[in-house]
Each structure stands twice: as C-alpha cells, then as structure tokens.
Design a protein around this motif. Structure first.
Motif, PDB file in Angstrom:
ATOM      1  N   PRO A 124       0.785  -1.240   0.000  1.00  0.00           N
ATOM      2  CA  PRO A 124       0.000   0.000   0.000  1.00  0.00           C
ATOM      3  C   PRO A 124       0.815   1.289   0.000  1.00  0.00           C
ATOM      4  O   PRO A 124       0.395   2.290  -0.581  1.00  0.00           O
ATOM      5  N   PHE A 125       1.975   1.306   0.665  1.00  0.00           N
ATOM      6  CA  PHE A 125       2.763   2.536   0.770  1.00  0.00           C
ATOM      7  C   PHE A 125       4.242   2.244   0.516  1.00  0.00           C
ATOM      8  O   PHE A 125       4.740   1.163   0.869  1.00  0.00           O
ATOM      9  N   VAL A 126       4.918   3.212  -0.089  1.00  0.00           N
ATOM     10  CA  VAL A 126       6.370   3.134  -0.237  1.00  0.00           C
ATOM     11  C   VAL A 126       6.972   4.484   0.129  1.00  0.00           C
ATOM     12  O   VAL A 126       6.306   5.524   0.022  1.00  0.00           O
ATOM     13  N   VAL A 127       8.202   4.468   0.572  1.00  0.00           N
ATOM     14  CA  VAL A 127       8.980   5.698   0.779  1.00  0.00           C
ATOM     15  C   VAL A 127      10.056   5.718  -0.288  1.00  0.00           C
ATOM     16  O   VAL A 127      10.769   4.715  -0.492  1.00  0.00           O
ATOM     17  N   PHE A 128      10.180   6.868  -0.987  1.00  0.00           N
ATOM     18  CA  PHE A 128      11.038   6.903  -2.169  1.00  0.00           C
ATOM     19  C   PHE A 128      11.691   8.278  -2.286  1.00  0.00           C
ATOM     20  O   PHE A 128      11.121   9.289  -1.853  1.00  0.00           O
ATOM     21  N   PRO A 129      12.885   8.362  -2.895  1.00  0.00           N
ATOM     22  CA  PRO A 129      13.540   9.657  -3.049  1.00  0.00           C
ATOM     23  C   PRO A 129      12.763  10.598  -3.980  1.00  0.00           C
ATOM     24  O   PRO A 129      12.259  10.169  -5.024  1.00  0.00           O
ATOM     25  N   GLU A 130      12.687  11.853  -3.601  1.00  0.00           N
ATOM     26  CA  GLU A 130      12.054  12.850  -4.463  1.00  0.00           C
ATOM     27  C   GLU A 130      12.721  12.899  -5.836  1.00  0.00           C
ATOM     28  O   GLU A 130      12.049  13.092  -6.855  1.00  0.00           O
ATOM     29  N   ALA A 131      14.038  12.700  -5.880  1.00  0.00           N
ATOM     30  CA  ALA A 131      14.790  12.833  -7.127  1.00  0.00           C
ATOM     31  C   ALA A 131      14.323  11.866  -8.206  1.00  0.00           C
ATOM     32  O   ALA A 131      14.500  12.134  -9.401  1.00  0.00           O
ATOM     33  N   PHE A 132      13.719  10.743  -7.810  1.00  0.00           N
ATOM     34  CA  PHE A 132      13.279   9.747  -8.780  1.00  0.00           C
ATOM     35  C   PHE A 132      11.764   9.554  -8.741  1.00  0.00           C
ATOM     36  O   PHE A 132      11.250   8.506  -9.114  1.00  0.00           O
ATOM     37  N   THR A 133      11.071  10.587  -8.283  1.00  0.00           N
ATOM     38  CA  THR A 133       9.610  10.601  -8.248  1.00  0.00           C
ATOM     39  C   THR A 133       9.131  11.737  -9.149  1.00  0.00           C
ATOM     40  O   THR A 133       9.589  12.864  -9.013  1.00  0.00           O
ATOM     41  N   PHE A 134       8.220  11.436 -10.066  1.00  0.00           N
ATOM     42  CA  PHE A 134       7.828  12.385 -11.104  1.00  0.00           C
ATOM     43  C   PHE A 134       6.329  12.682 -11.037  1.00  0.00           C
ATOM     44  O   PHE A 134       5.506  11.756 -11.033  1.00  0.00           O
ATOM     45  N   LYS A 135       6.001  13.968 -11.027  1.00  0.00           N
ATOM     46  CA  LYS A 135       4.600  14.375 -10.998  1.00  0.00           C
ATOM     47  C   LYS A 135       3.932  14.065 -12.321  1.00  0.00           C
ATOM     48  O   LYS A 135       4.495  14.308 -13.399  1.00  0.00           O
ATOM     49  N   LEU A 136       2.715  13.535 -12.243  1.00  0.00           N
ATOM     50  CA  LEU A 136       1.938  13.232 -13.442  1.00  0.00           C
ATOM     51  C   LEU A 136       1.075  14.424 -13.832  1.00  0.00           C
ATOM     52  O   LEU A 136       0.394  15.007 -12.976  1.00  0.00           O
ATOM     53  N   PRO A 137       1.064  14.799 -15.105  1.00  0.00           N
ATOM     54  CA  PRO A 137       0.135  15.835 -15.555  1.00  0.00           C
ATOM     55  C   PRO A 137      -1.308  15.399 -15.313  1.00  0.00           C
ATOM     56  O   PRO A 137      -1.609  14.190 -15.226  1.00  0.00           O
ATOM     57  N   ASP A 138      -2.206  16.353 -15.250  1.00  0.00           N
ATOM     58  CA  ASP A 138      -3.608  16.049 -14.946  1.00  0.00           C
ATOM     59  C   ASP A 138      -4.234  15.101 -15.968  1.00  0.00           C
ATOM     60  O   ASP A 138      -5.147  14.346 -15.630  1.00  0.00           O
ATOM     61  N   ASN A 139      -3.768  15.150 -17.226  1.00  0.00           N
ATOM     62  CA  ASN A 139      -4.388  14.318 -18.263  1.00  0.00           C
ATOM     63  C   ASN A 139      -3.715  12.955 -18.417  1.00  0.00           C
ATOM     64  O   ASN A 139      -4.023  12.213 -19.353  1.00  0.00           O
ATOM     65  N   VAL A 140      -2.813  12.606 -17.517  1.00  0.00           N
ATOM     66  CA  VAL A 140      -2.175  11.284 -17.537  1.00  0.00           C
ATOM     67  C   VAL A 140      -2.728  10.469 -16.370  1.00  0.00           C
ATOM     68  O   VAL A 140      -2.601  10.860 -15.209  1.00  0.00           O
ATOM     69  N   SER A 141      -3.349   9.357 -16.676  1.00  0.00           N
ATOM     70  CA  SER A 141      -4.012   8.541 -15.663  1.00  0.00           C
ATOM     71  C   SER A 141      -2.996   7.755 -14.839  1.00  0.00           C
ATOM     72  O   SER A 141      -1.825   7.622 -15.204  1.00  0.00           O
ATOM     73  N   PHE A 142      -3.477   7.197 -13.726  1.00  0.00           N
ATOM     74  CA  PHE A 142      -2.624   6.317 -12.930  1.00  0.00           C
ATOM     75  C   PHE A 142      -2.176   5.109 -13.752  1.00  0.00           C
ATOM     76  O   PHE A 142      -1.039   4.648 -13.624  1.00  0.00           O
ATOM     77  N   ALA A 143      -3.080   4.577 -14.579  1.00  0.00           N
ATOM     78  CA  ALA A 143      -2.727   3.424 -15.415  1.00  0.00           C
ATOM     79  C   ALA A 143      -1.581   3.775 -16.354  1.00  0.00           C
ATOM     80  O   ALA A 143      -0.626   3.000 -16.522  1.00  0.00           O
ATOM     81  N   GLU A 144      -1.663   4.947 -16.978  1.00  0.00           N
ATOM     82  CA  GLU A 144      -0.580   5.377 -17.862  1.00  0.00           C
ATOM     83  C   GLU A 144       0.690   5.657 -17.071  1.00  0.00           C
ATOM     84  O   GLU A 144       1.801   5.339 -17.520  1.00  0.00           O
ATOM     85  N   GLY A 145       0.518   6.234 -15.881  1.00  0.00           N
ATOM     86  CA  GLY A 145       1.680   6.507 -15.038  1.00  0.00           C
ATOM     87  C   GLY A 145       2.444   5.247 -14.692  1.00  0.00           C
ATOM     88  O   GLY A 145       3.680   5.248 -14.632  1.00  0.00           O
ATOM     89  N   ALA A 146       1.723   4.149 -14.470  1.00  0.00           N
ATOM     90  CA  ALA A 146       2.373   2.881 -14.155  1.00  0.00           C
ATOM     91  C   ALA A 146       3.035   2.264 -15.378  1.00  0.00           C
ATOM     92  O   ALA A 146       3.819   1.314 -15.235  1.00  0.00           O
ATOM     93  N   MET A 147       2.729   2.781 -16.575  1.00  0.00           N
ATOM     94  CA  MET A 147       3.371   2.265 -17.793  1.00  0.00           C
ATOM     95  C   MET A 147       4.527   3.133 -18.266  1.00  0.00           C
ATOM     96  O   MET A 147       5.161   2.833 -19.269  1.00  0.00           O
ATOM     97  N   VAL A 148       4.807   4.209 -17.536  1.00  0.00           N
ATOM     98  CA  VAL A 148       5.968   5.023 -17.895  1.00  0.00           C
ATOM     99  C   VAL A 148       7.241   4.183 -17.794  1.00  0.00           C
ATOM    100  O   VAL A 148       8.151   4.320 -18.612  1.00  0.00           O
ATOM    101  N   GLU A 149       7.301   3.292 -16.806  1.00  0.00           N
ATOM    102  CA  GLU A 149       8.515   2.486 -16.613  1.00  0.00           C
ATOM    103  C   GLU A 149       8.830   1.631 -17.846  1.00  0.00           C
ATOM    104  O   GLU A 149       9.937   1.736 -18.397  1.00  0.00           O
TER     105      GLU A 149
END
Length: 344
Positions: A124-149
């Motif tokens: 459910p939760f992770v702690v991660f460095p800000e340097a490798f965490t990227f904000k998603l634009p409003d028009n990018v869904s969570f599903a798409e965000g998980a496919m950035v990798e």
C-alpha cells in the motif's frame, strides 16, 4: 504492511511484511495506486532468478507503479501532498562514477525495486527519493503513469538508435517492450516501423497504431517484406526486443549499410552474432540496460497525446487478486500485453 511476497520460486503469498517507512528529508511517502506486472516479475516467480540475481529470501514484487504523495520530507521542494506521481524504480549512488557520467542505470550499486534482495512496490505505501519521483500531468491517468517504466525502456532504445526524421525501423518481437520500442521509435521520428512476431494476437494490437506494420511469422518473410518496403535497401534501424536466440539469425541482412542494431531483449542463453555481416555494412551496434534520463520526456510524450499507451492494458486485477494476476501473466496468454493491479 500487506504485500505480494514471492516466498520462493512458484510460491506467492499476500501477507503482512515489515518494510521501512521512515521518511527522510529528501524522501516522499506514496500511497500506491496502480502497479504493472512486468515480465521480470513473472520470471522471478517462474524461475526464481534472472542471471546473477537470485531470489534467496522472501521478496515483495512490483516495480511499475503510480500513486499519490501522502507525506514529504523536510527538504522536499518539487512535490507536495496530494500530487499524483510515478516512480523511476532504480535508486543509484549519485556520487558514483557511473552517475557522474549520466549512466546511473549501470551503476553497480543501483538498488532497483523487485531485484533481489531489494523489495518492490506491491504494497500500500512506499517511501522513495524525491529525485526519482515524477509528478503526473492532470491528463495522464494512474494506469498510464504505471506504464511510464516500460515505455522508458523504449525511450532509451530510441535514444540510443539516434533516429533521424523519416527513418524506417524493424522491431523483432511484439511483446510489451517490443510495442513500447515501436511507439518510441515513431515518436522519435521514424516514418514507419515494421514489427515481427509469431503471435497473431499481439501483432493485431501493434497493428492498430498508425505507422506500425506487422510481419506475421512464419507466414511472412521478414527479409522479403523489408526488401519490398525499402526497394532492397534495408531499414535504418533494427531493434532486437525478443531476447531469443533465433532473433539474431540474419539480423544484419535486414539493415541498410551504415545502419544501427539496438539490442533491447535479454537472452537467457548466449547467442551468436555474425560479426562479418555486421562489418560488411559497418553496422553500429548499441545496447541498452533499463534507462537513464528519459522519464520526464516519456511522461511529456504521453501527456502530449503523441503516444497512447491505454490500448496496451489488457487486464486489471484488485490487489487481493494479485496472485491470480501473476498466474495469468505466467500463462503467457497471447492476447495479453500489460496486466495491472489496483491497490485501492
């Protein structure tokens, strides 16, 4: 916290496990929303190892993730609570020689989610460095965000190919990474991308995209299709994304003189490369390992609408059915491209 744990080869469990949750000054805590099931996750499940990385103790799986920031460290400047984000899952030593060269993906000390002995993010939760965490634009869904990798792998391949506007390319293998490579190549300037595979189902999905031309094996000959489409000249770039020994047979025959072969797939066993055929064309050979410095550009392309990853999600499971999701992924249904798990 409850997590999907690979106890040992072929044994998964959903159970509580103690994971670090202390938020450092430059860390963020993220409530995970969506996690993709990657081929490497499945390979650890079915084989217990990938090369020198061996599952020797229980490990939380998952490294393709998106979520929401719920807590920030005292020195975090670029993110705030409530931001929707995705995470680049490898944490390098930023003081290493590789990192200083911009090659942090090949830093020997990189800690990559769900690569033994590092726990992943199917929790459910992770702690991660800000340097490798990227904000998603409003028009990018969570599903798409998980496919950035996985799309970042395609971006890395396209970048190493040094695509020129109007180039033609061949992608060998139409699995999730092969399709991501094809989409990145088109976004990078290719006018046409051929993609070859034995799976009619996956080729049908790839062929829905303008600019991608499927080649169905063995009914069609890759060499004949390429020759007909390029007046016998050959494609500018060949991306090997199958990781199969047979994929290397005649690979330089599809290439124009002076073209590039980019090795994306990771063969389980050693493969033979026809060096003389490569030399006769002065072919440039590039390799990739994960990605570096492409995450922000991948997100920008998705947000722009120039890359549409939504059709590639072929199954979604709730967290409580994570084991079923992995069993389905291990069955290698040819109609599946990307399965995802919803944590909420």
């Amino acid at each position: 916290m409850r997590a999907l744990v690979l106890e040992e080869r072929l044994k998964l469990s959903l159970r509580d496990i103690e994971l670090p949750q202390a938020v450092g000054p430059r860390d963020v805590k993220i409530a995970i929303h969506t996690v993709g099931v990657c081929g490497s996750d499945v390979h650890y499940y079915t084989h217990g190892r990938i090369g020198p990385f061996i599952v020797e103790e229980p490990m939380v799986l998952g490294h393709e993730a998106s979520g929401t920031v719920v807590e920030i460290g005292a020195e975090v400047k670029g993110l705030k609570v409530g931001d929707r984000v995705c995470m680049e899952p490898g944490i390098p030593d930023l003081s290493s020689r590789a990192s200083k060269l911009g090659l942090y993906n090949v830093d020997p000390s990189v800690r990559f989610w769900a690569t033994p002995p590092v726990h992943g993010c199917l929790t459910p939760f992770v702690v991660f460095p800000e340097a490798f965490t990227f904000k998603l634009p409003d028009n990018v869904s969570f599903a798409e965000g998980a496919m950035v990798e996985p799309f970042a792998v395609g971006m890395q391949a396209a970048s190493k190919a040094k695509i020129a506007p109007g180039d033609t390319a061949l992608v060998i293998g139409s699995g999730p990474i092969g399709i991501m490579v094809a989409l990145a190549a088109l976004a990078g300037g290719c006018s046409r991308v051929y993609i070859s595979d034995h799976s009619a189902a996956k080729l049908e999905i790839a062929g829905r995209y303008d600019g991608i031309e499927p080649i169905k094996l063995p009914e069609q000959s890759v060499g004949e299709v390429i020759a007909a489409g390029t007046d016998g000249w050959g494609v500018d770039i060949v991306f090997e994304a199958a990781g199969a020994r047979s994929a290397y047979d005649g690979i330089f025959g599809f290439l124009r003189p002076g073209g590039a072969v980019v090795l994306v797939g990771m063969p389980v066993e050693p493969v033979a490369i026809d060096i003389v055929s490569a030399q006769a064309k002065e072919a440039r050979i590039e390799t990739i390992f994960r990605y570096a410095n492409v995450y922000d550009r991948a997100i920008a392309l998705i947000s722009s609408g120039k890359v549409n990853l939504k059709p590639l999600v072929t199954g979604v499971y709730p967290f409580e059915e994570s084991i079923a999701a992995f069993e389905r992924a291990a069955s290698a249904d040819p109609h599946d491209v990307k399965l995802q798990i919803l944590m909420g």
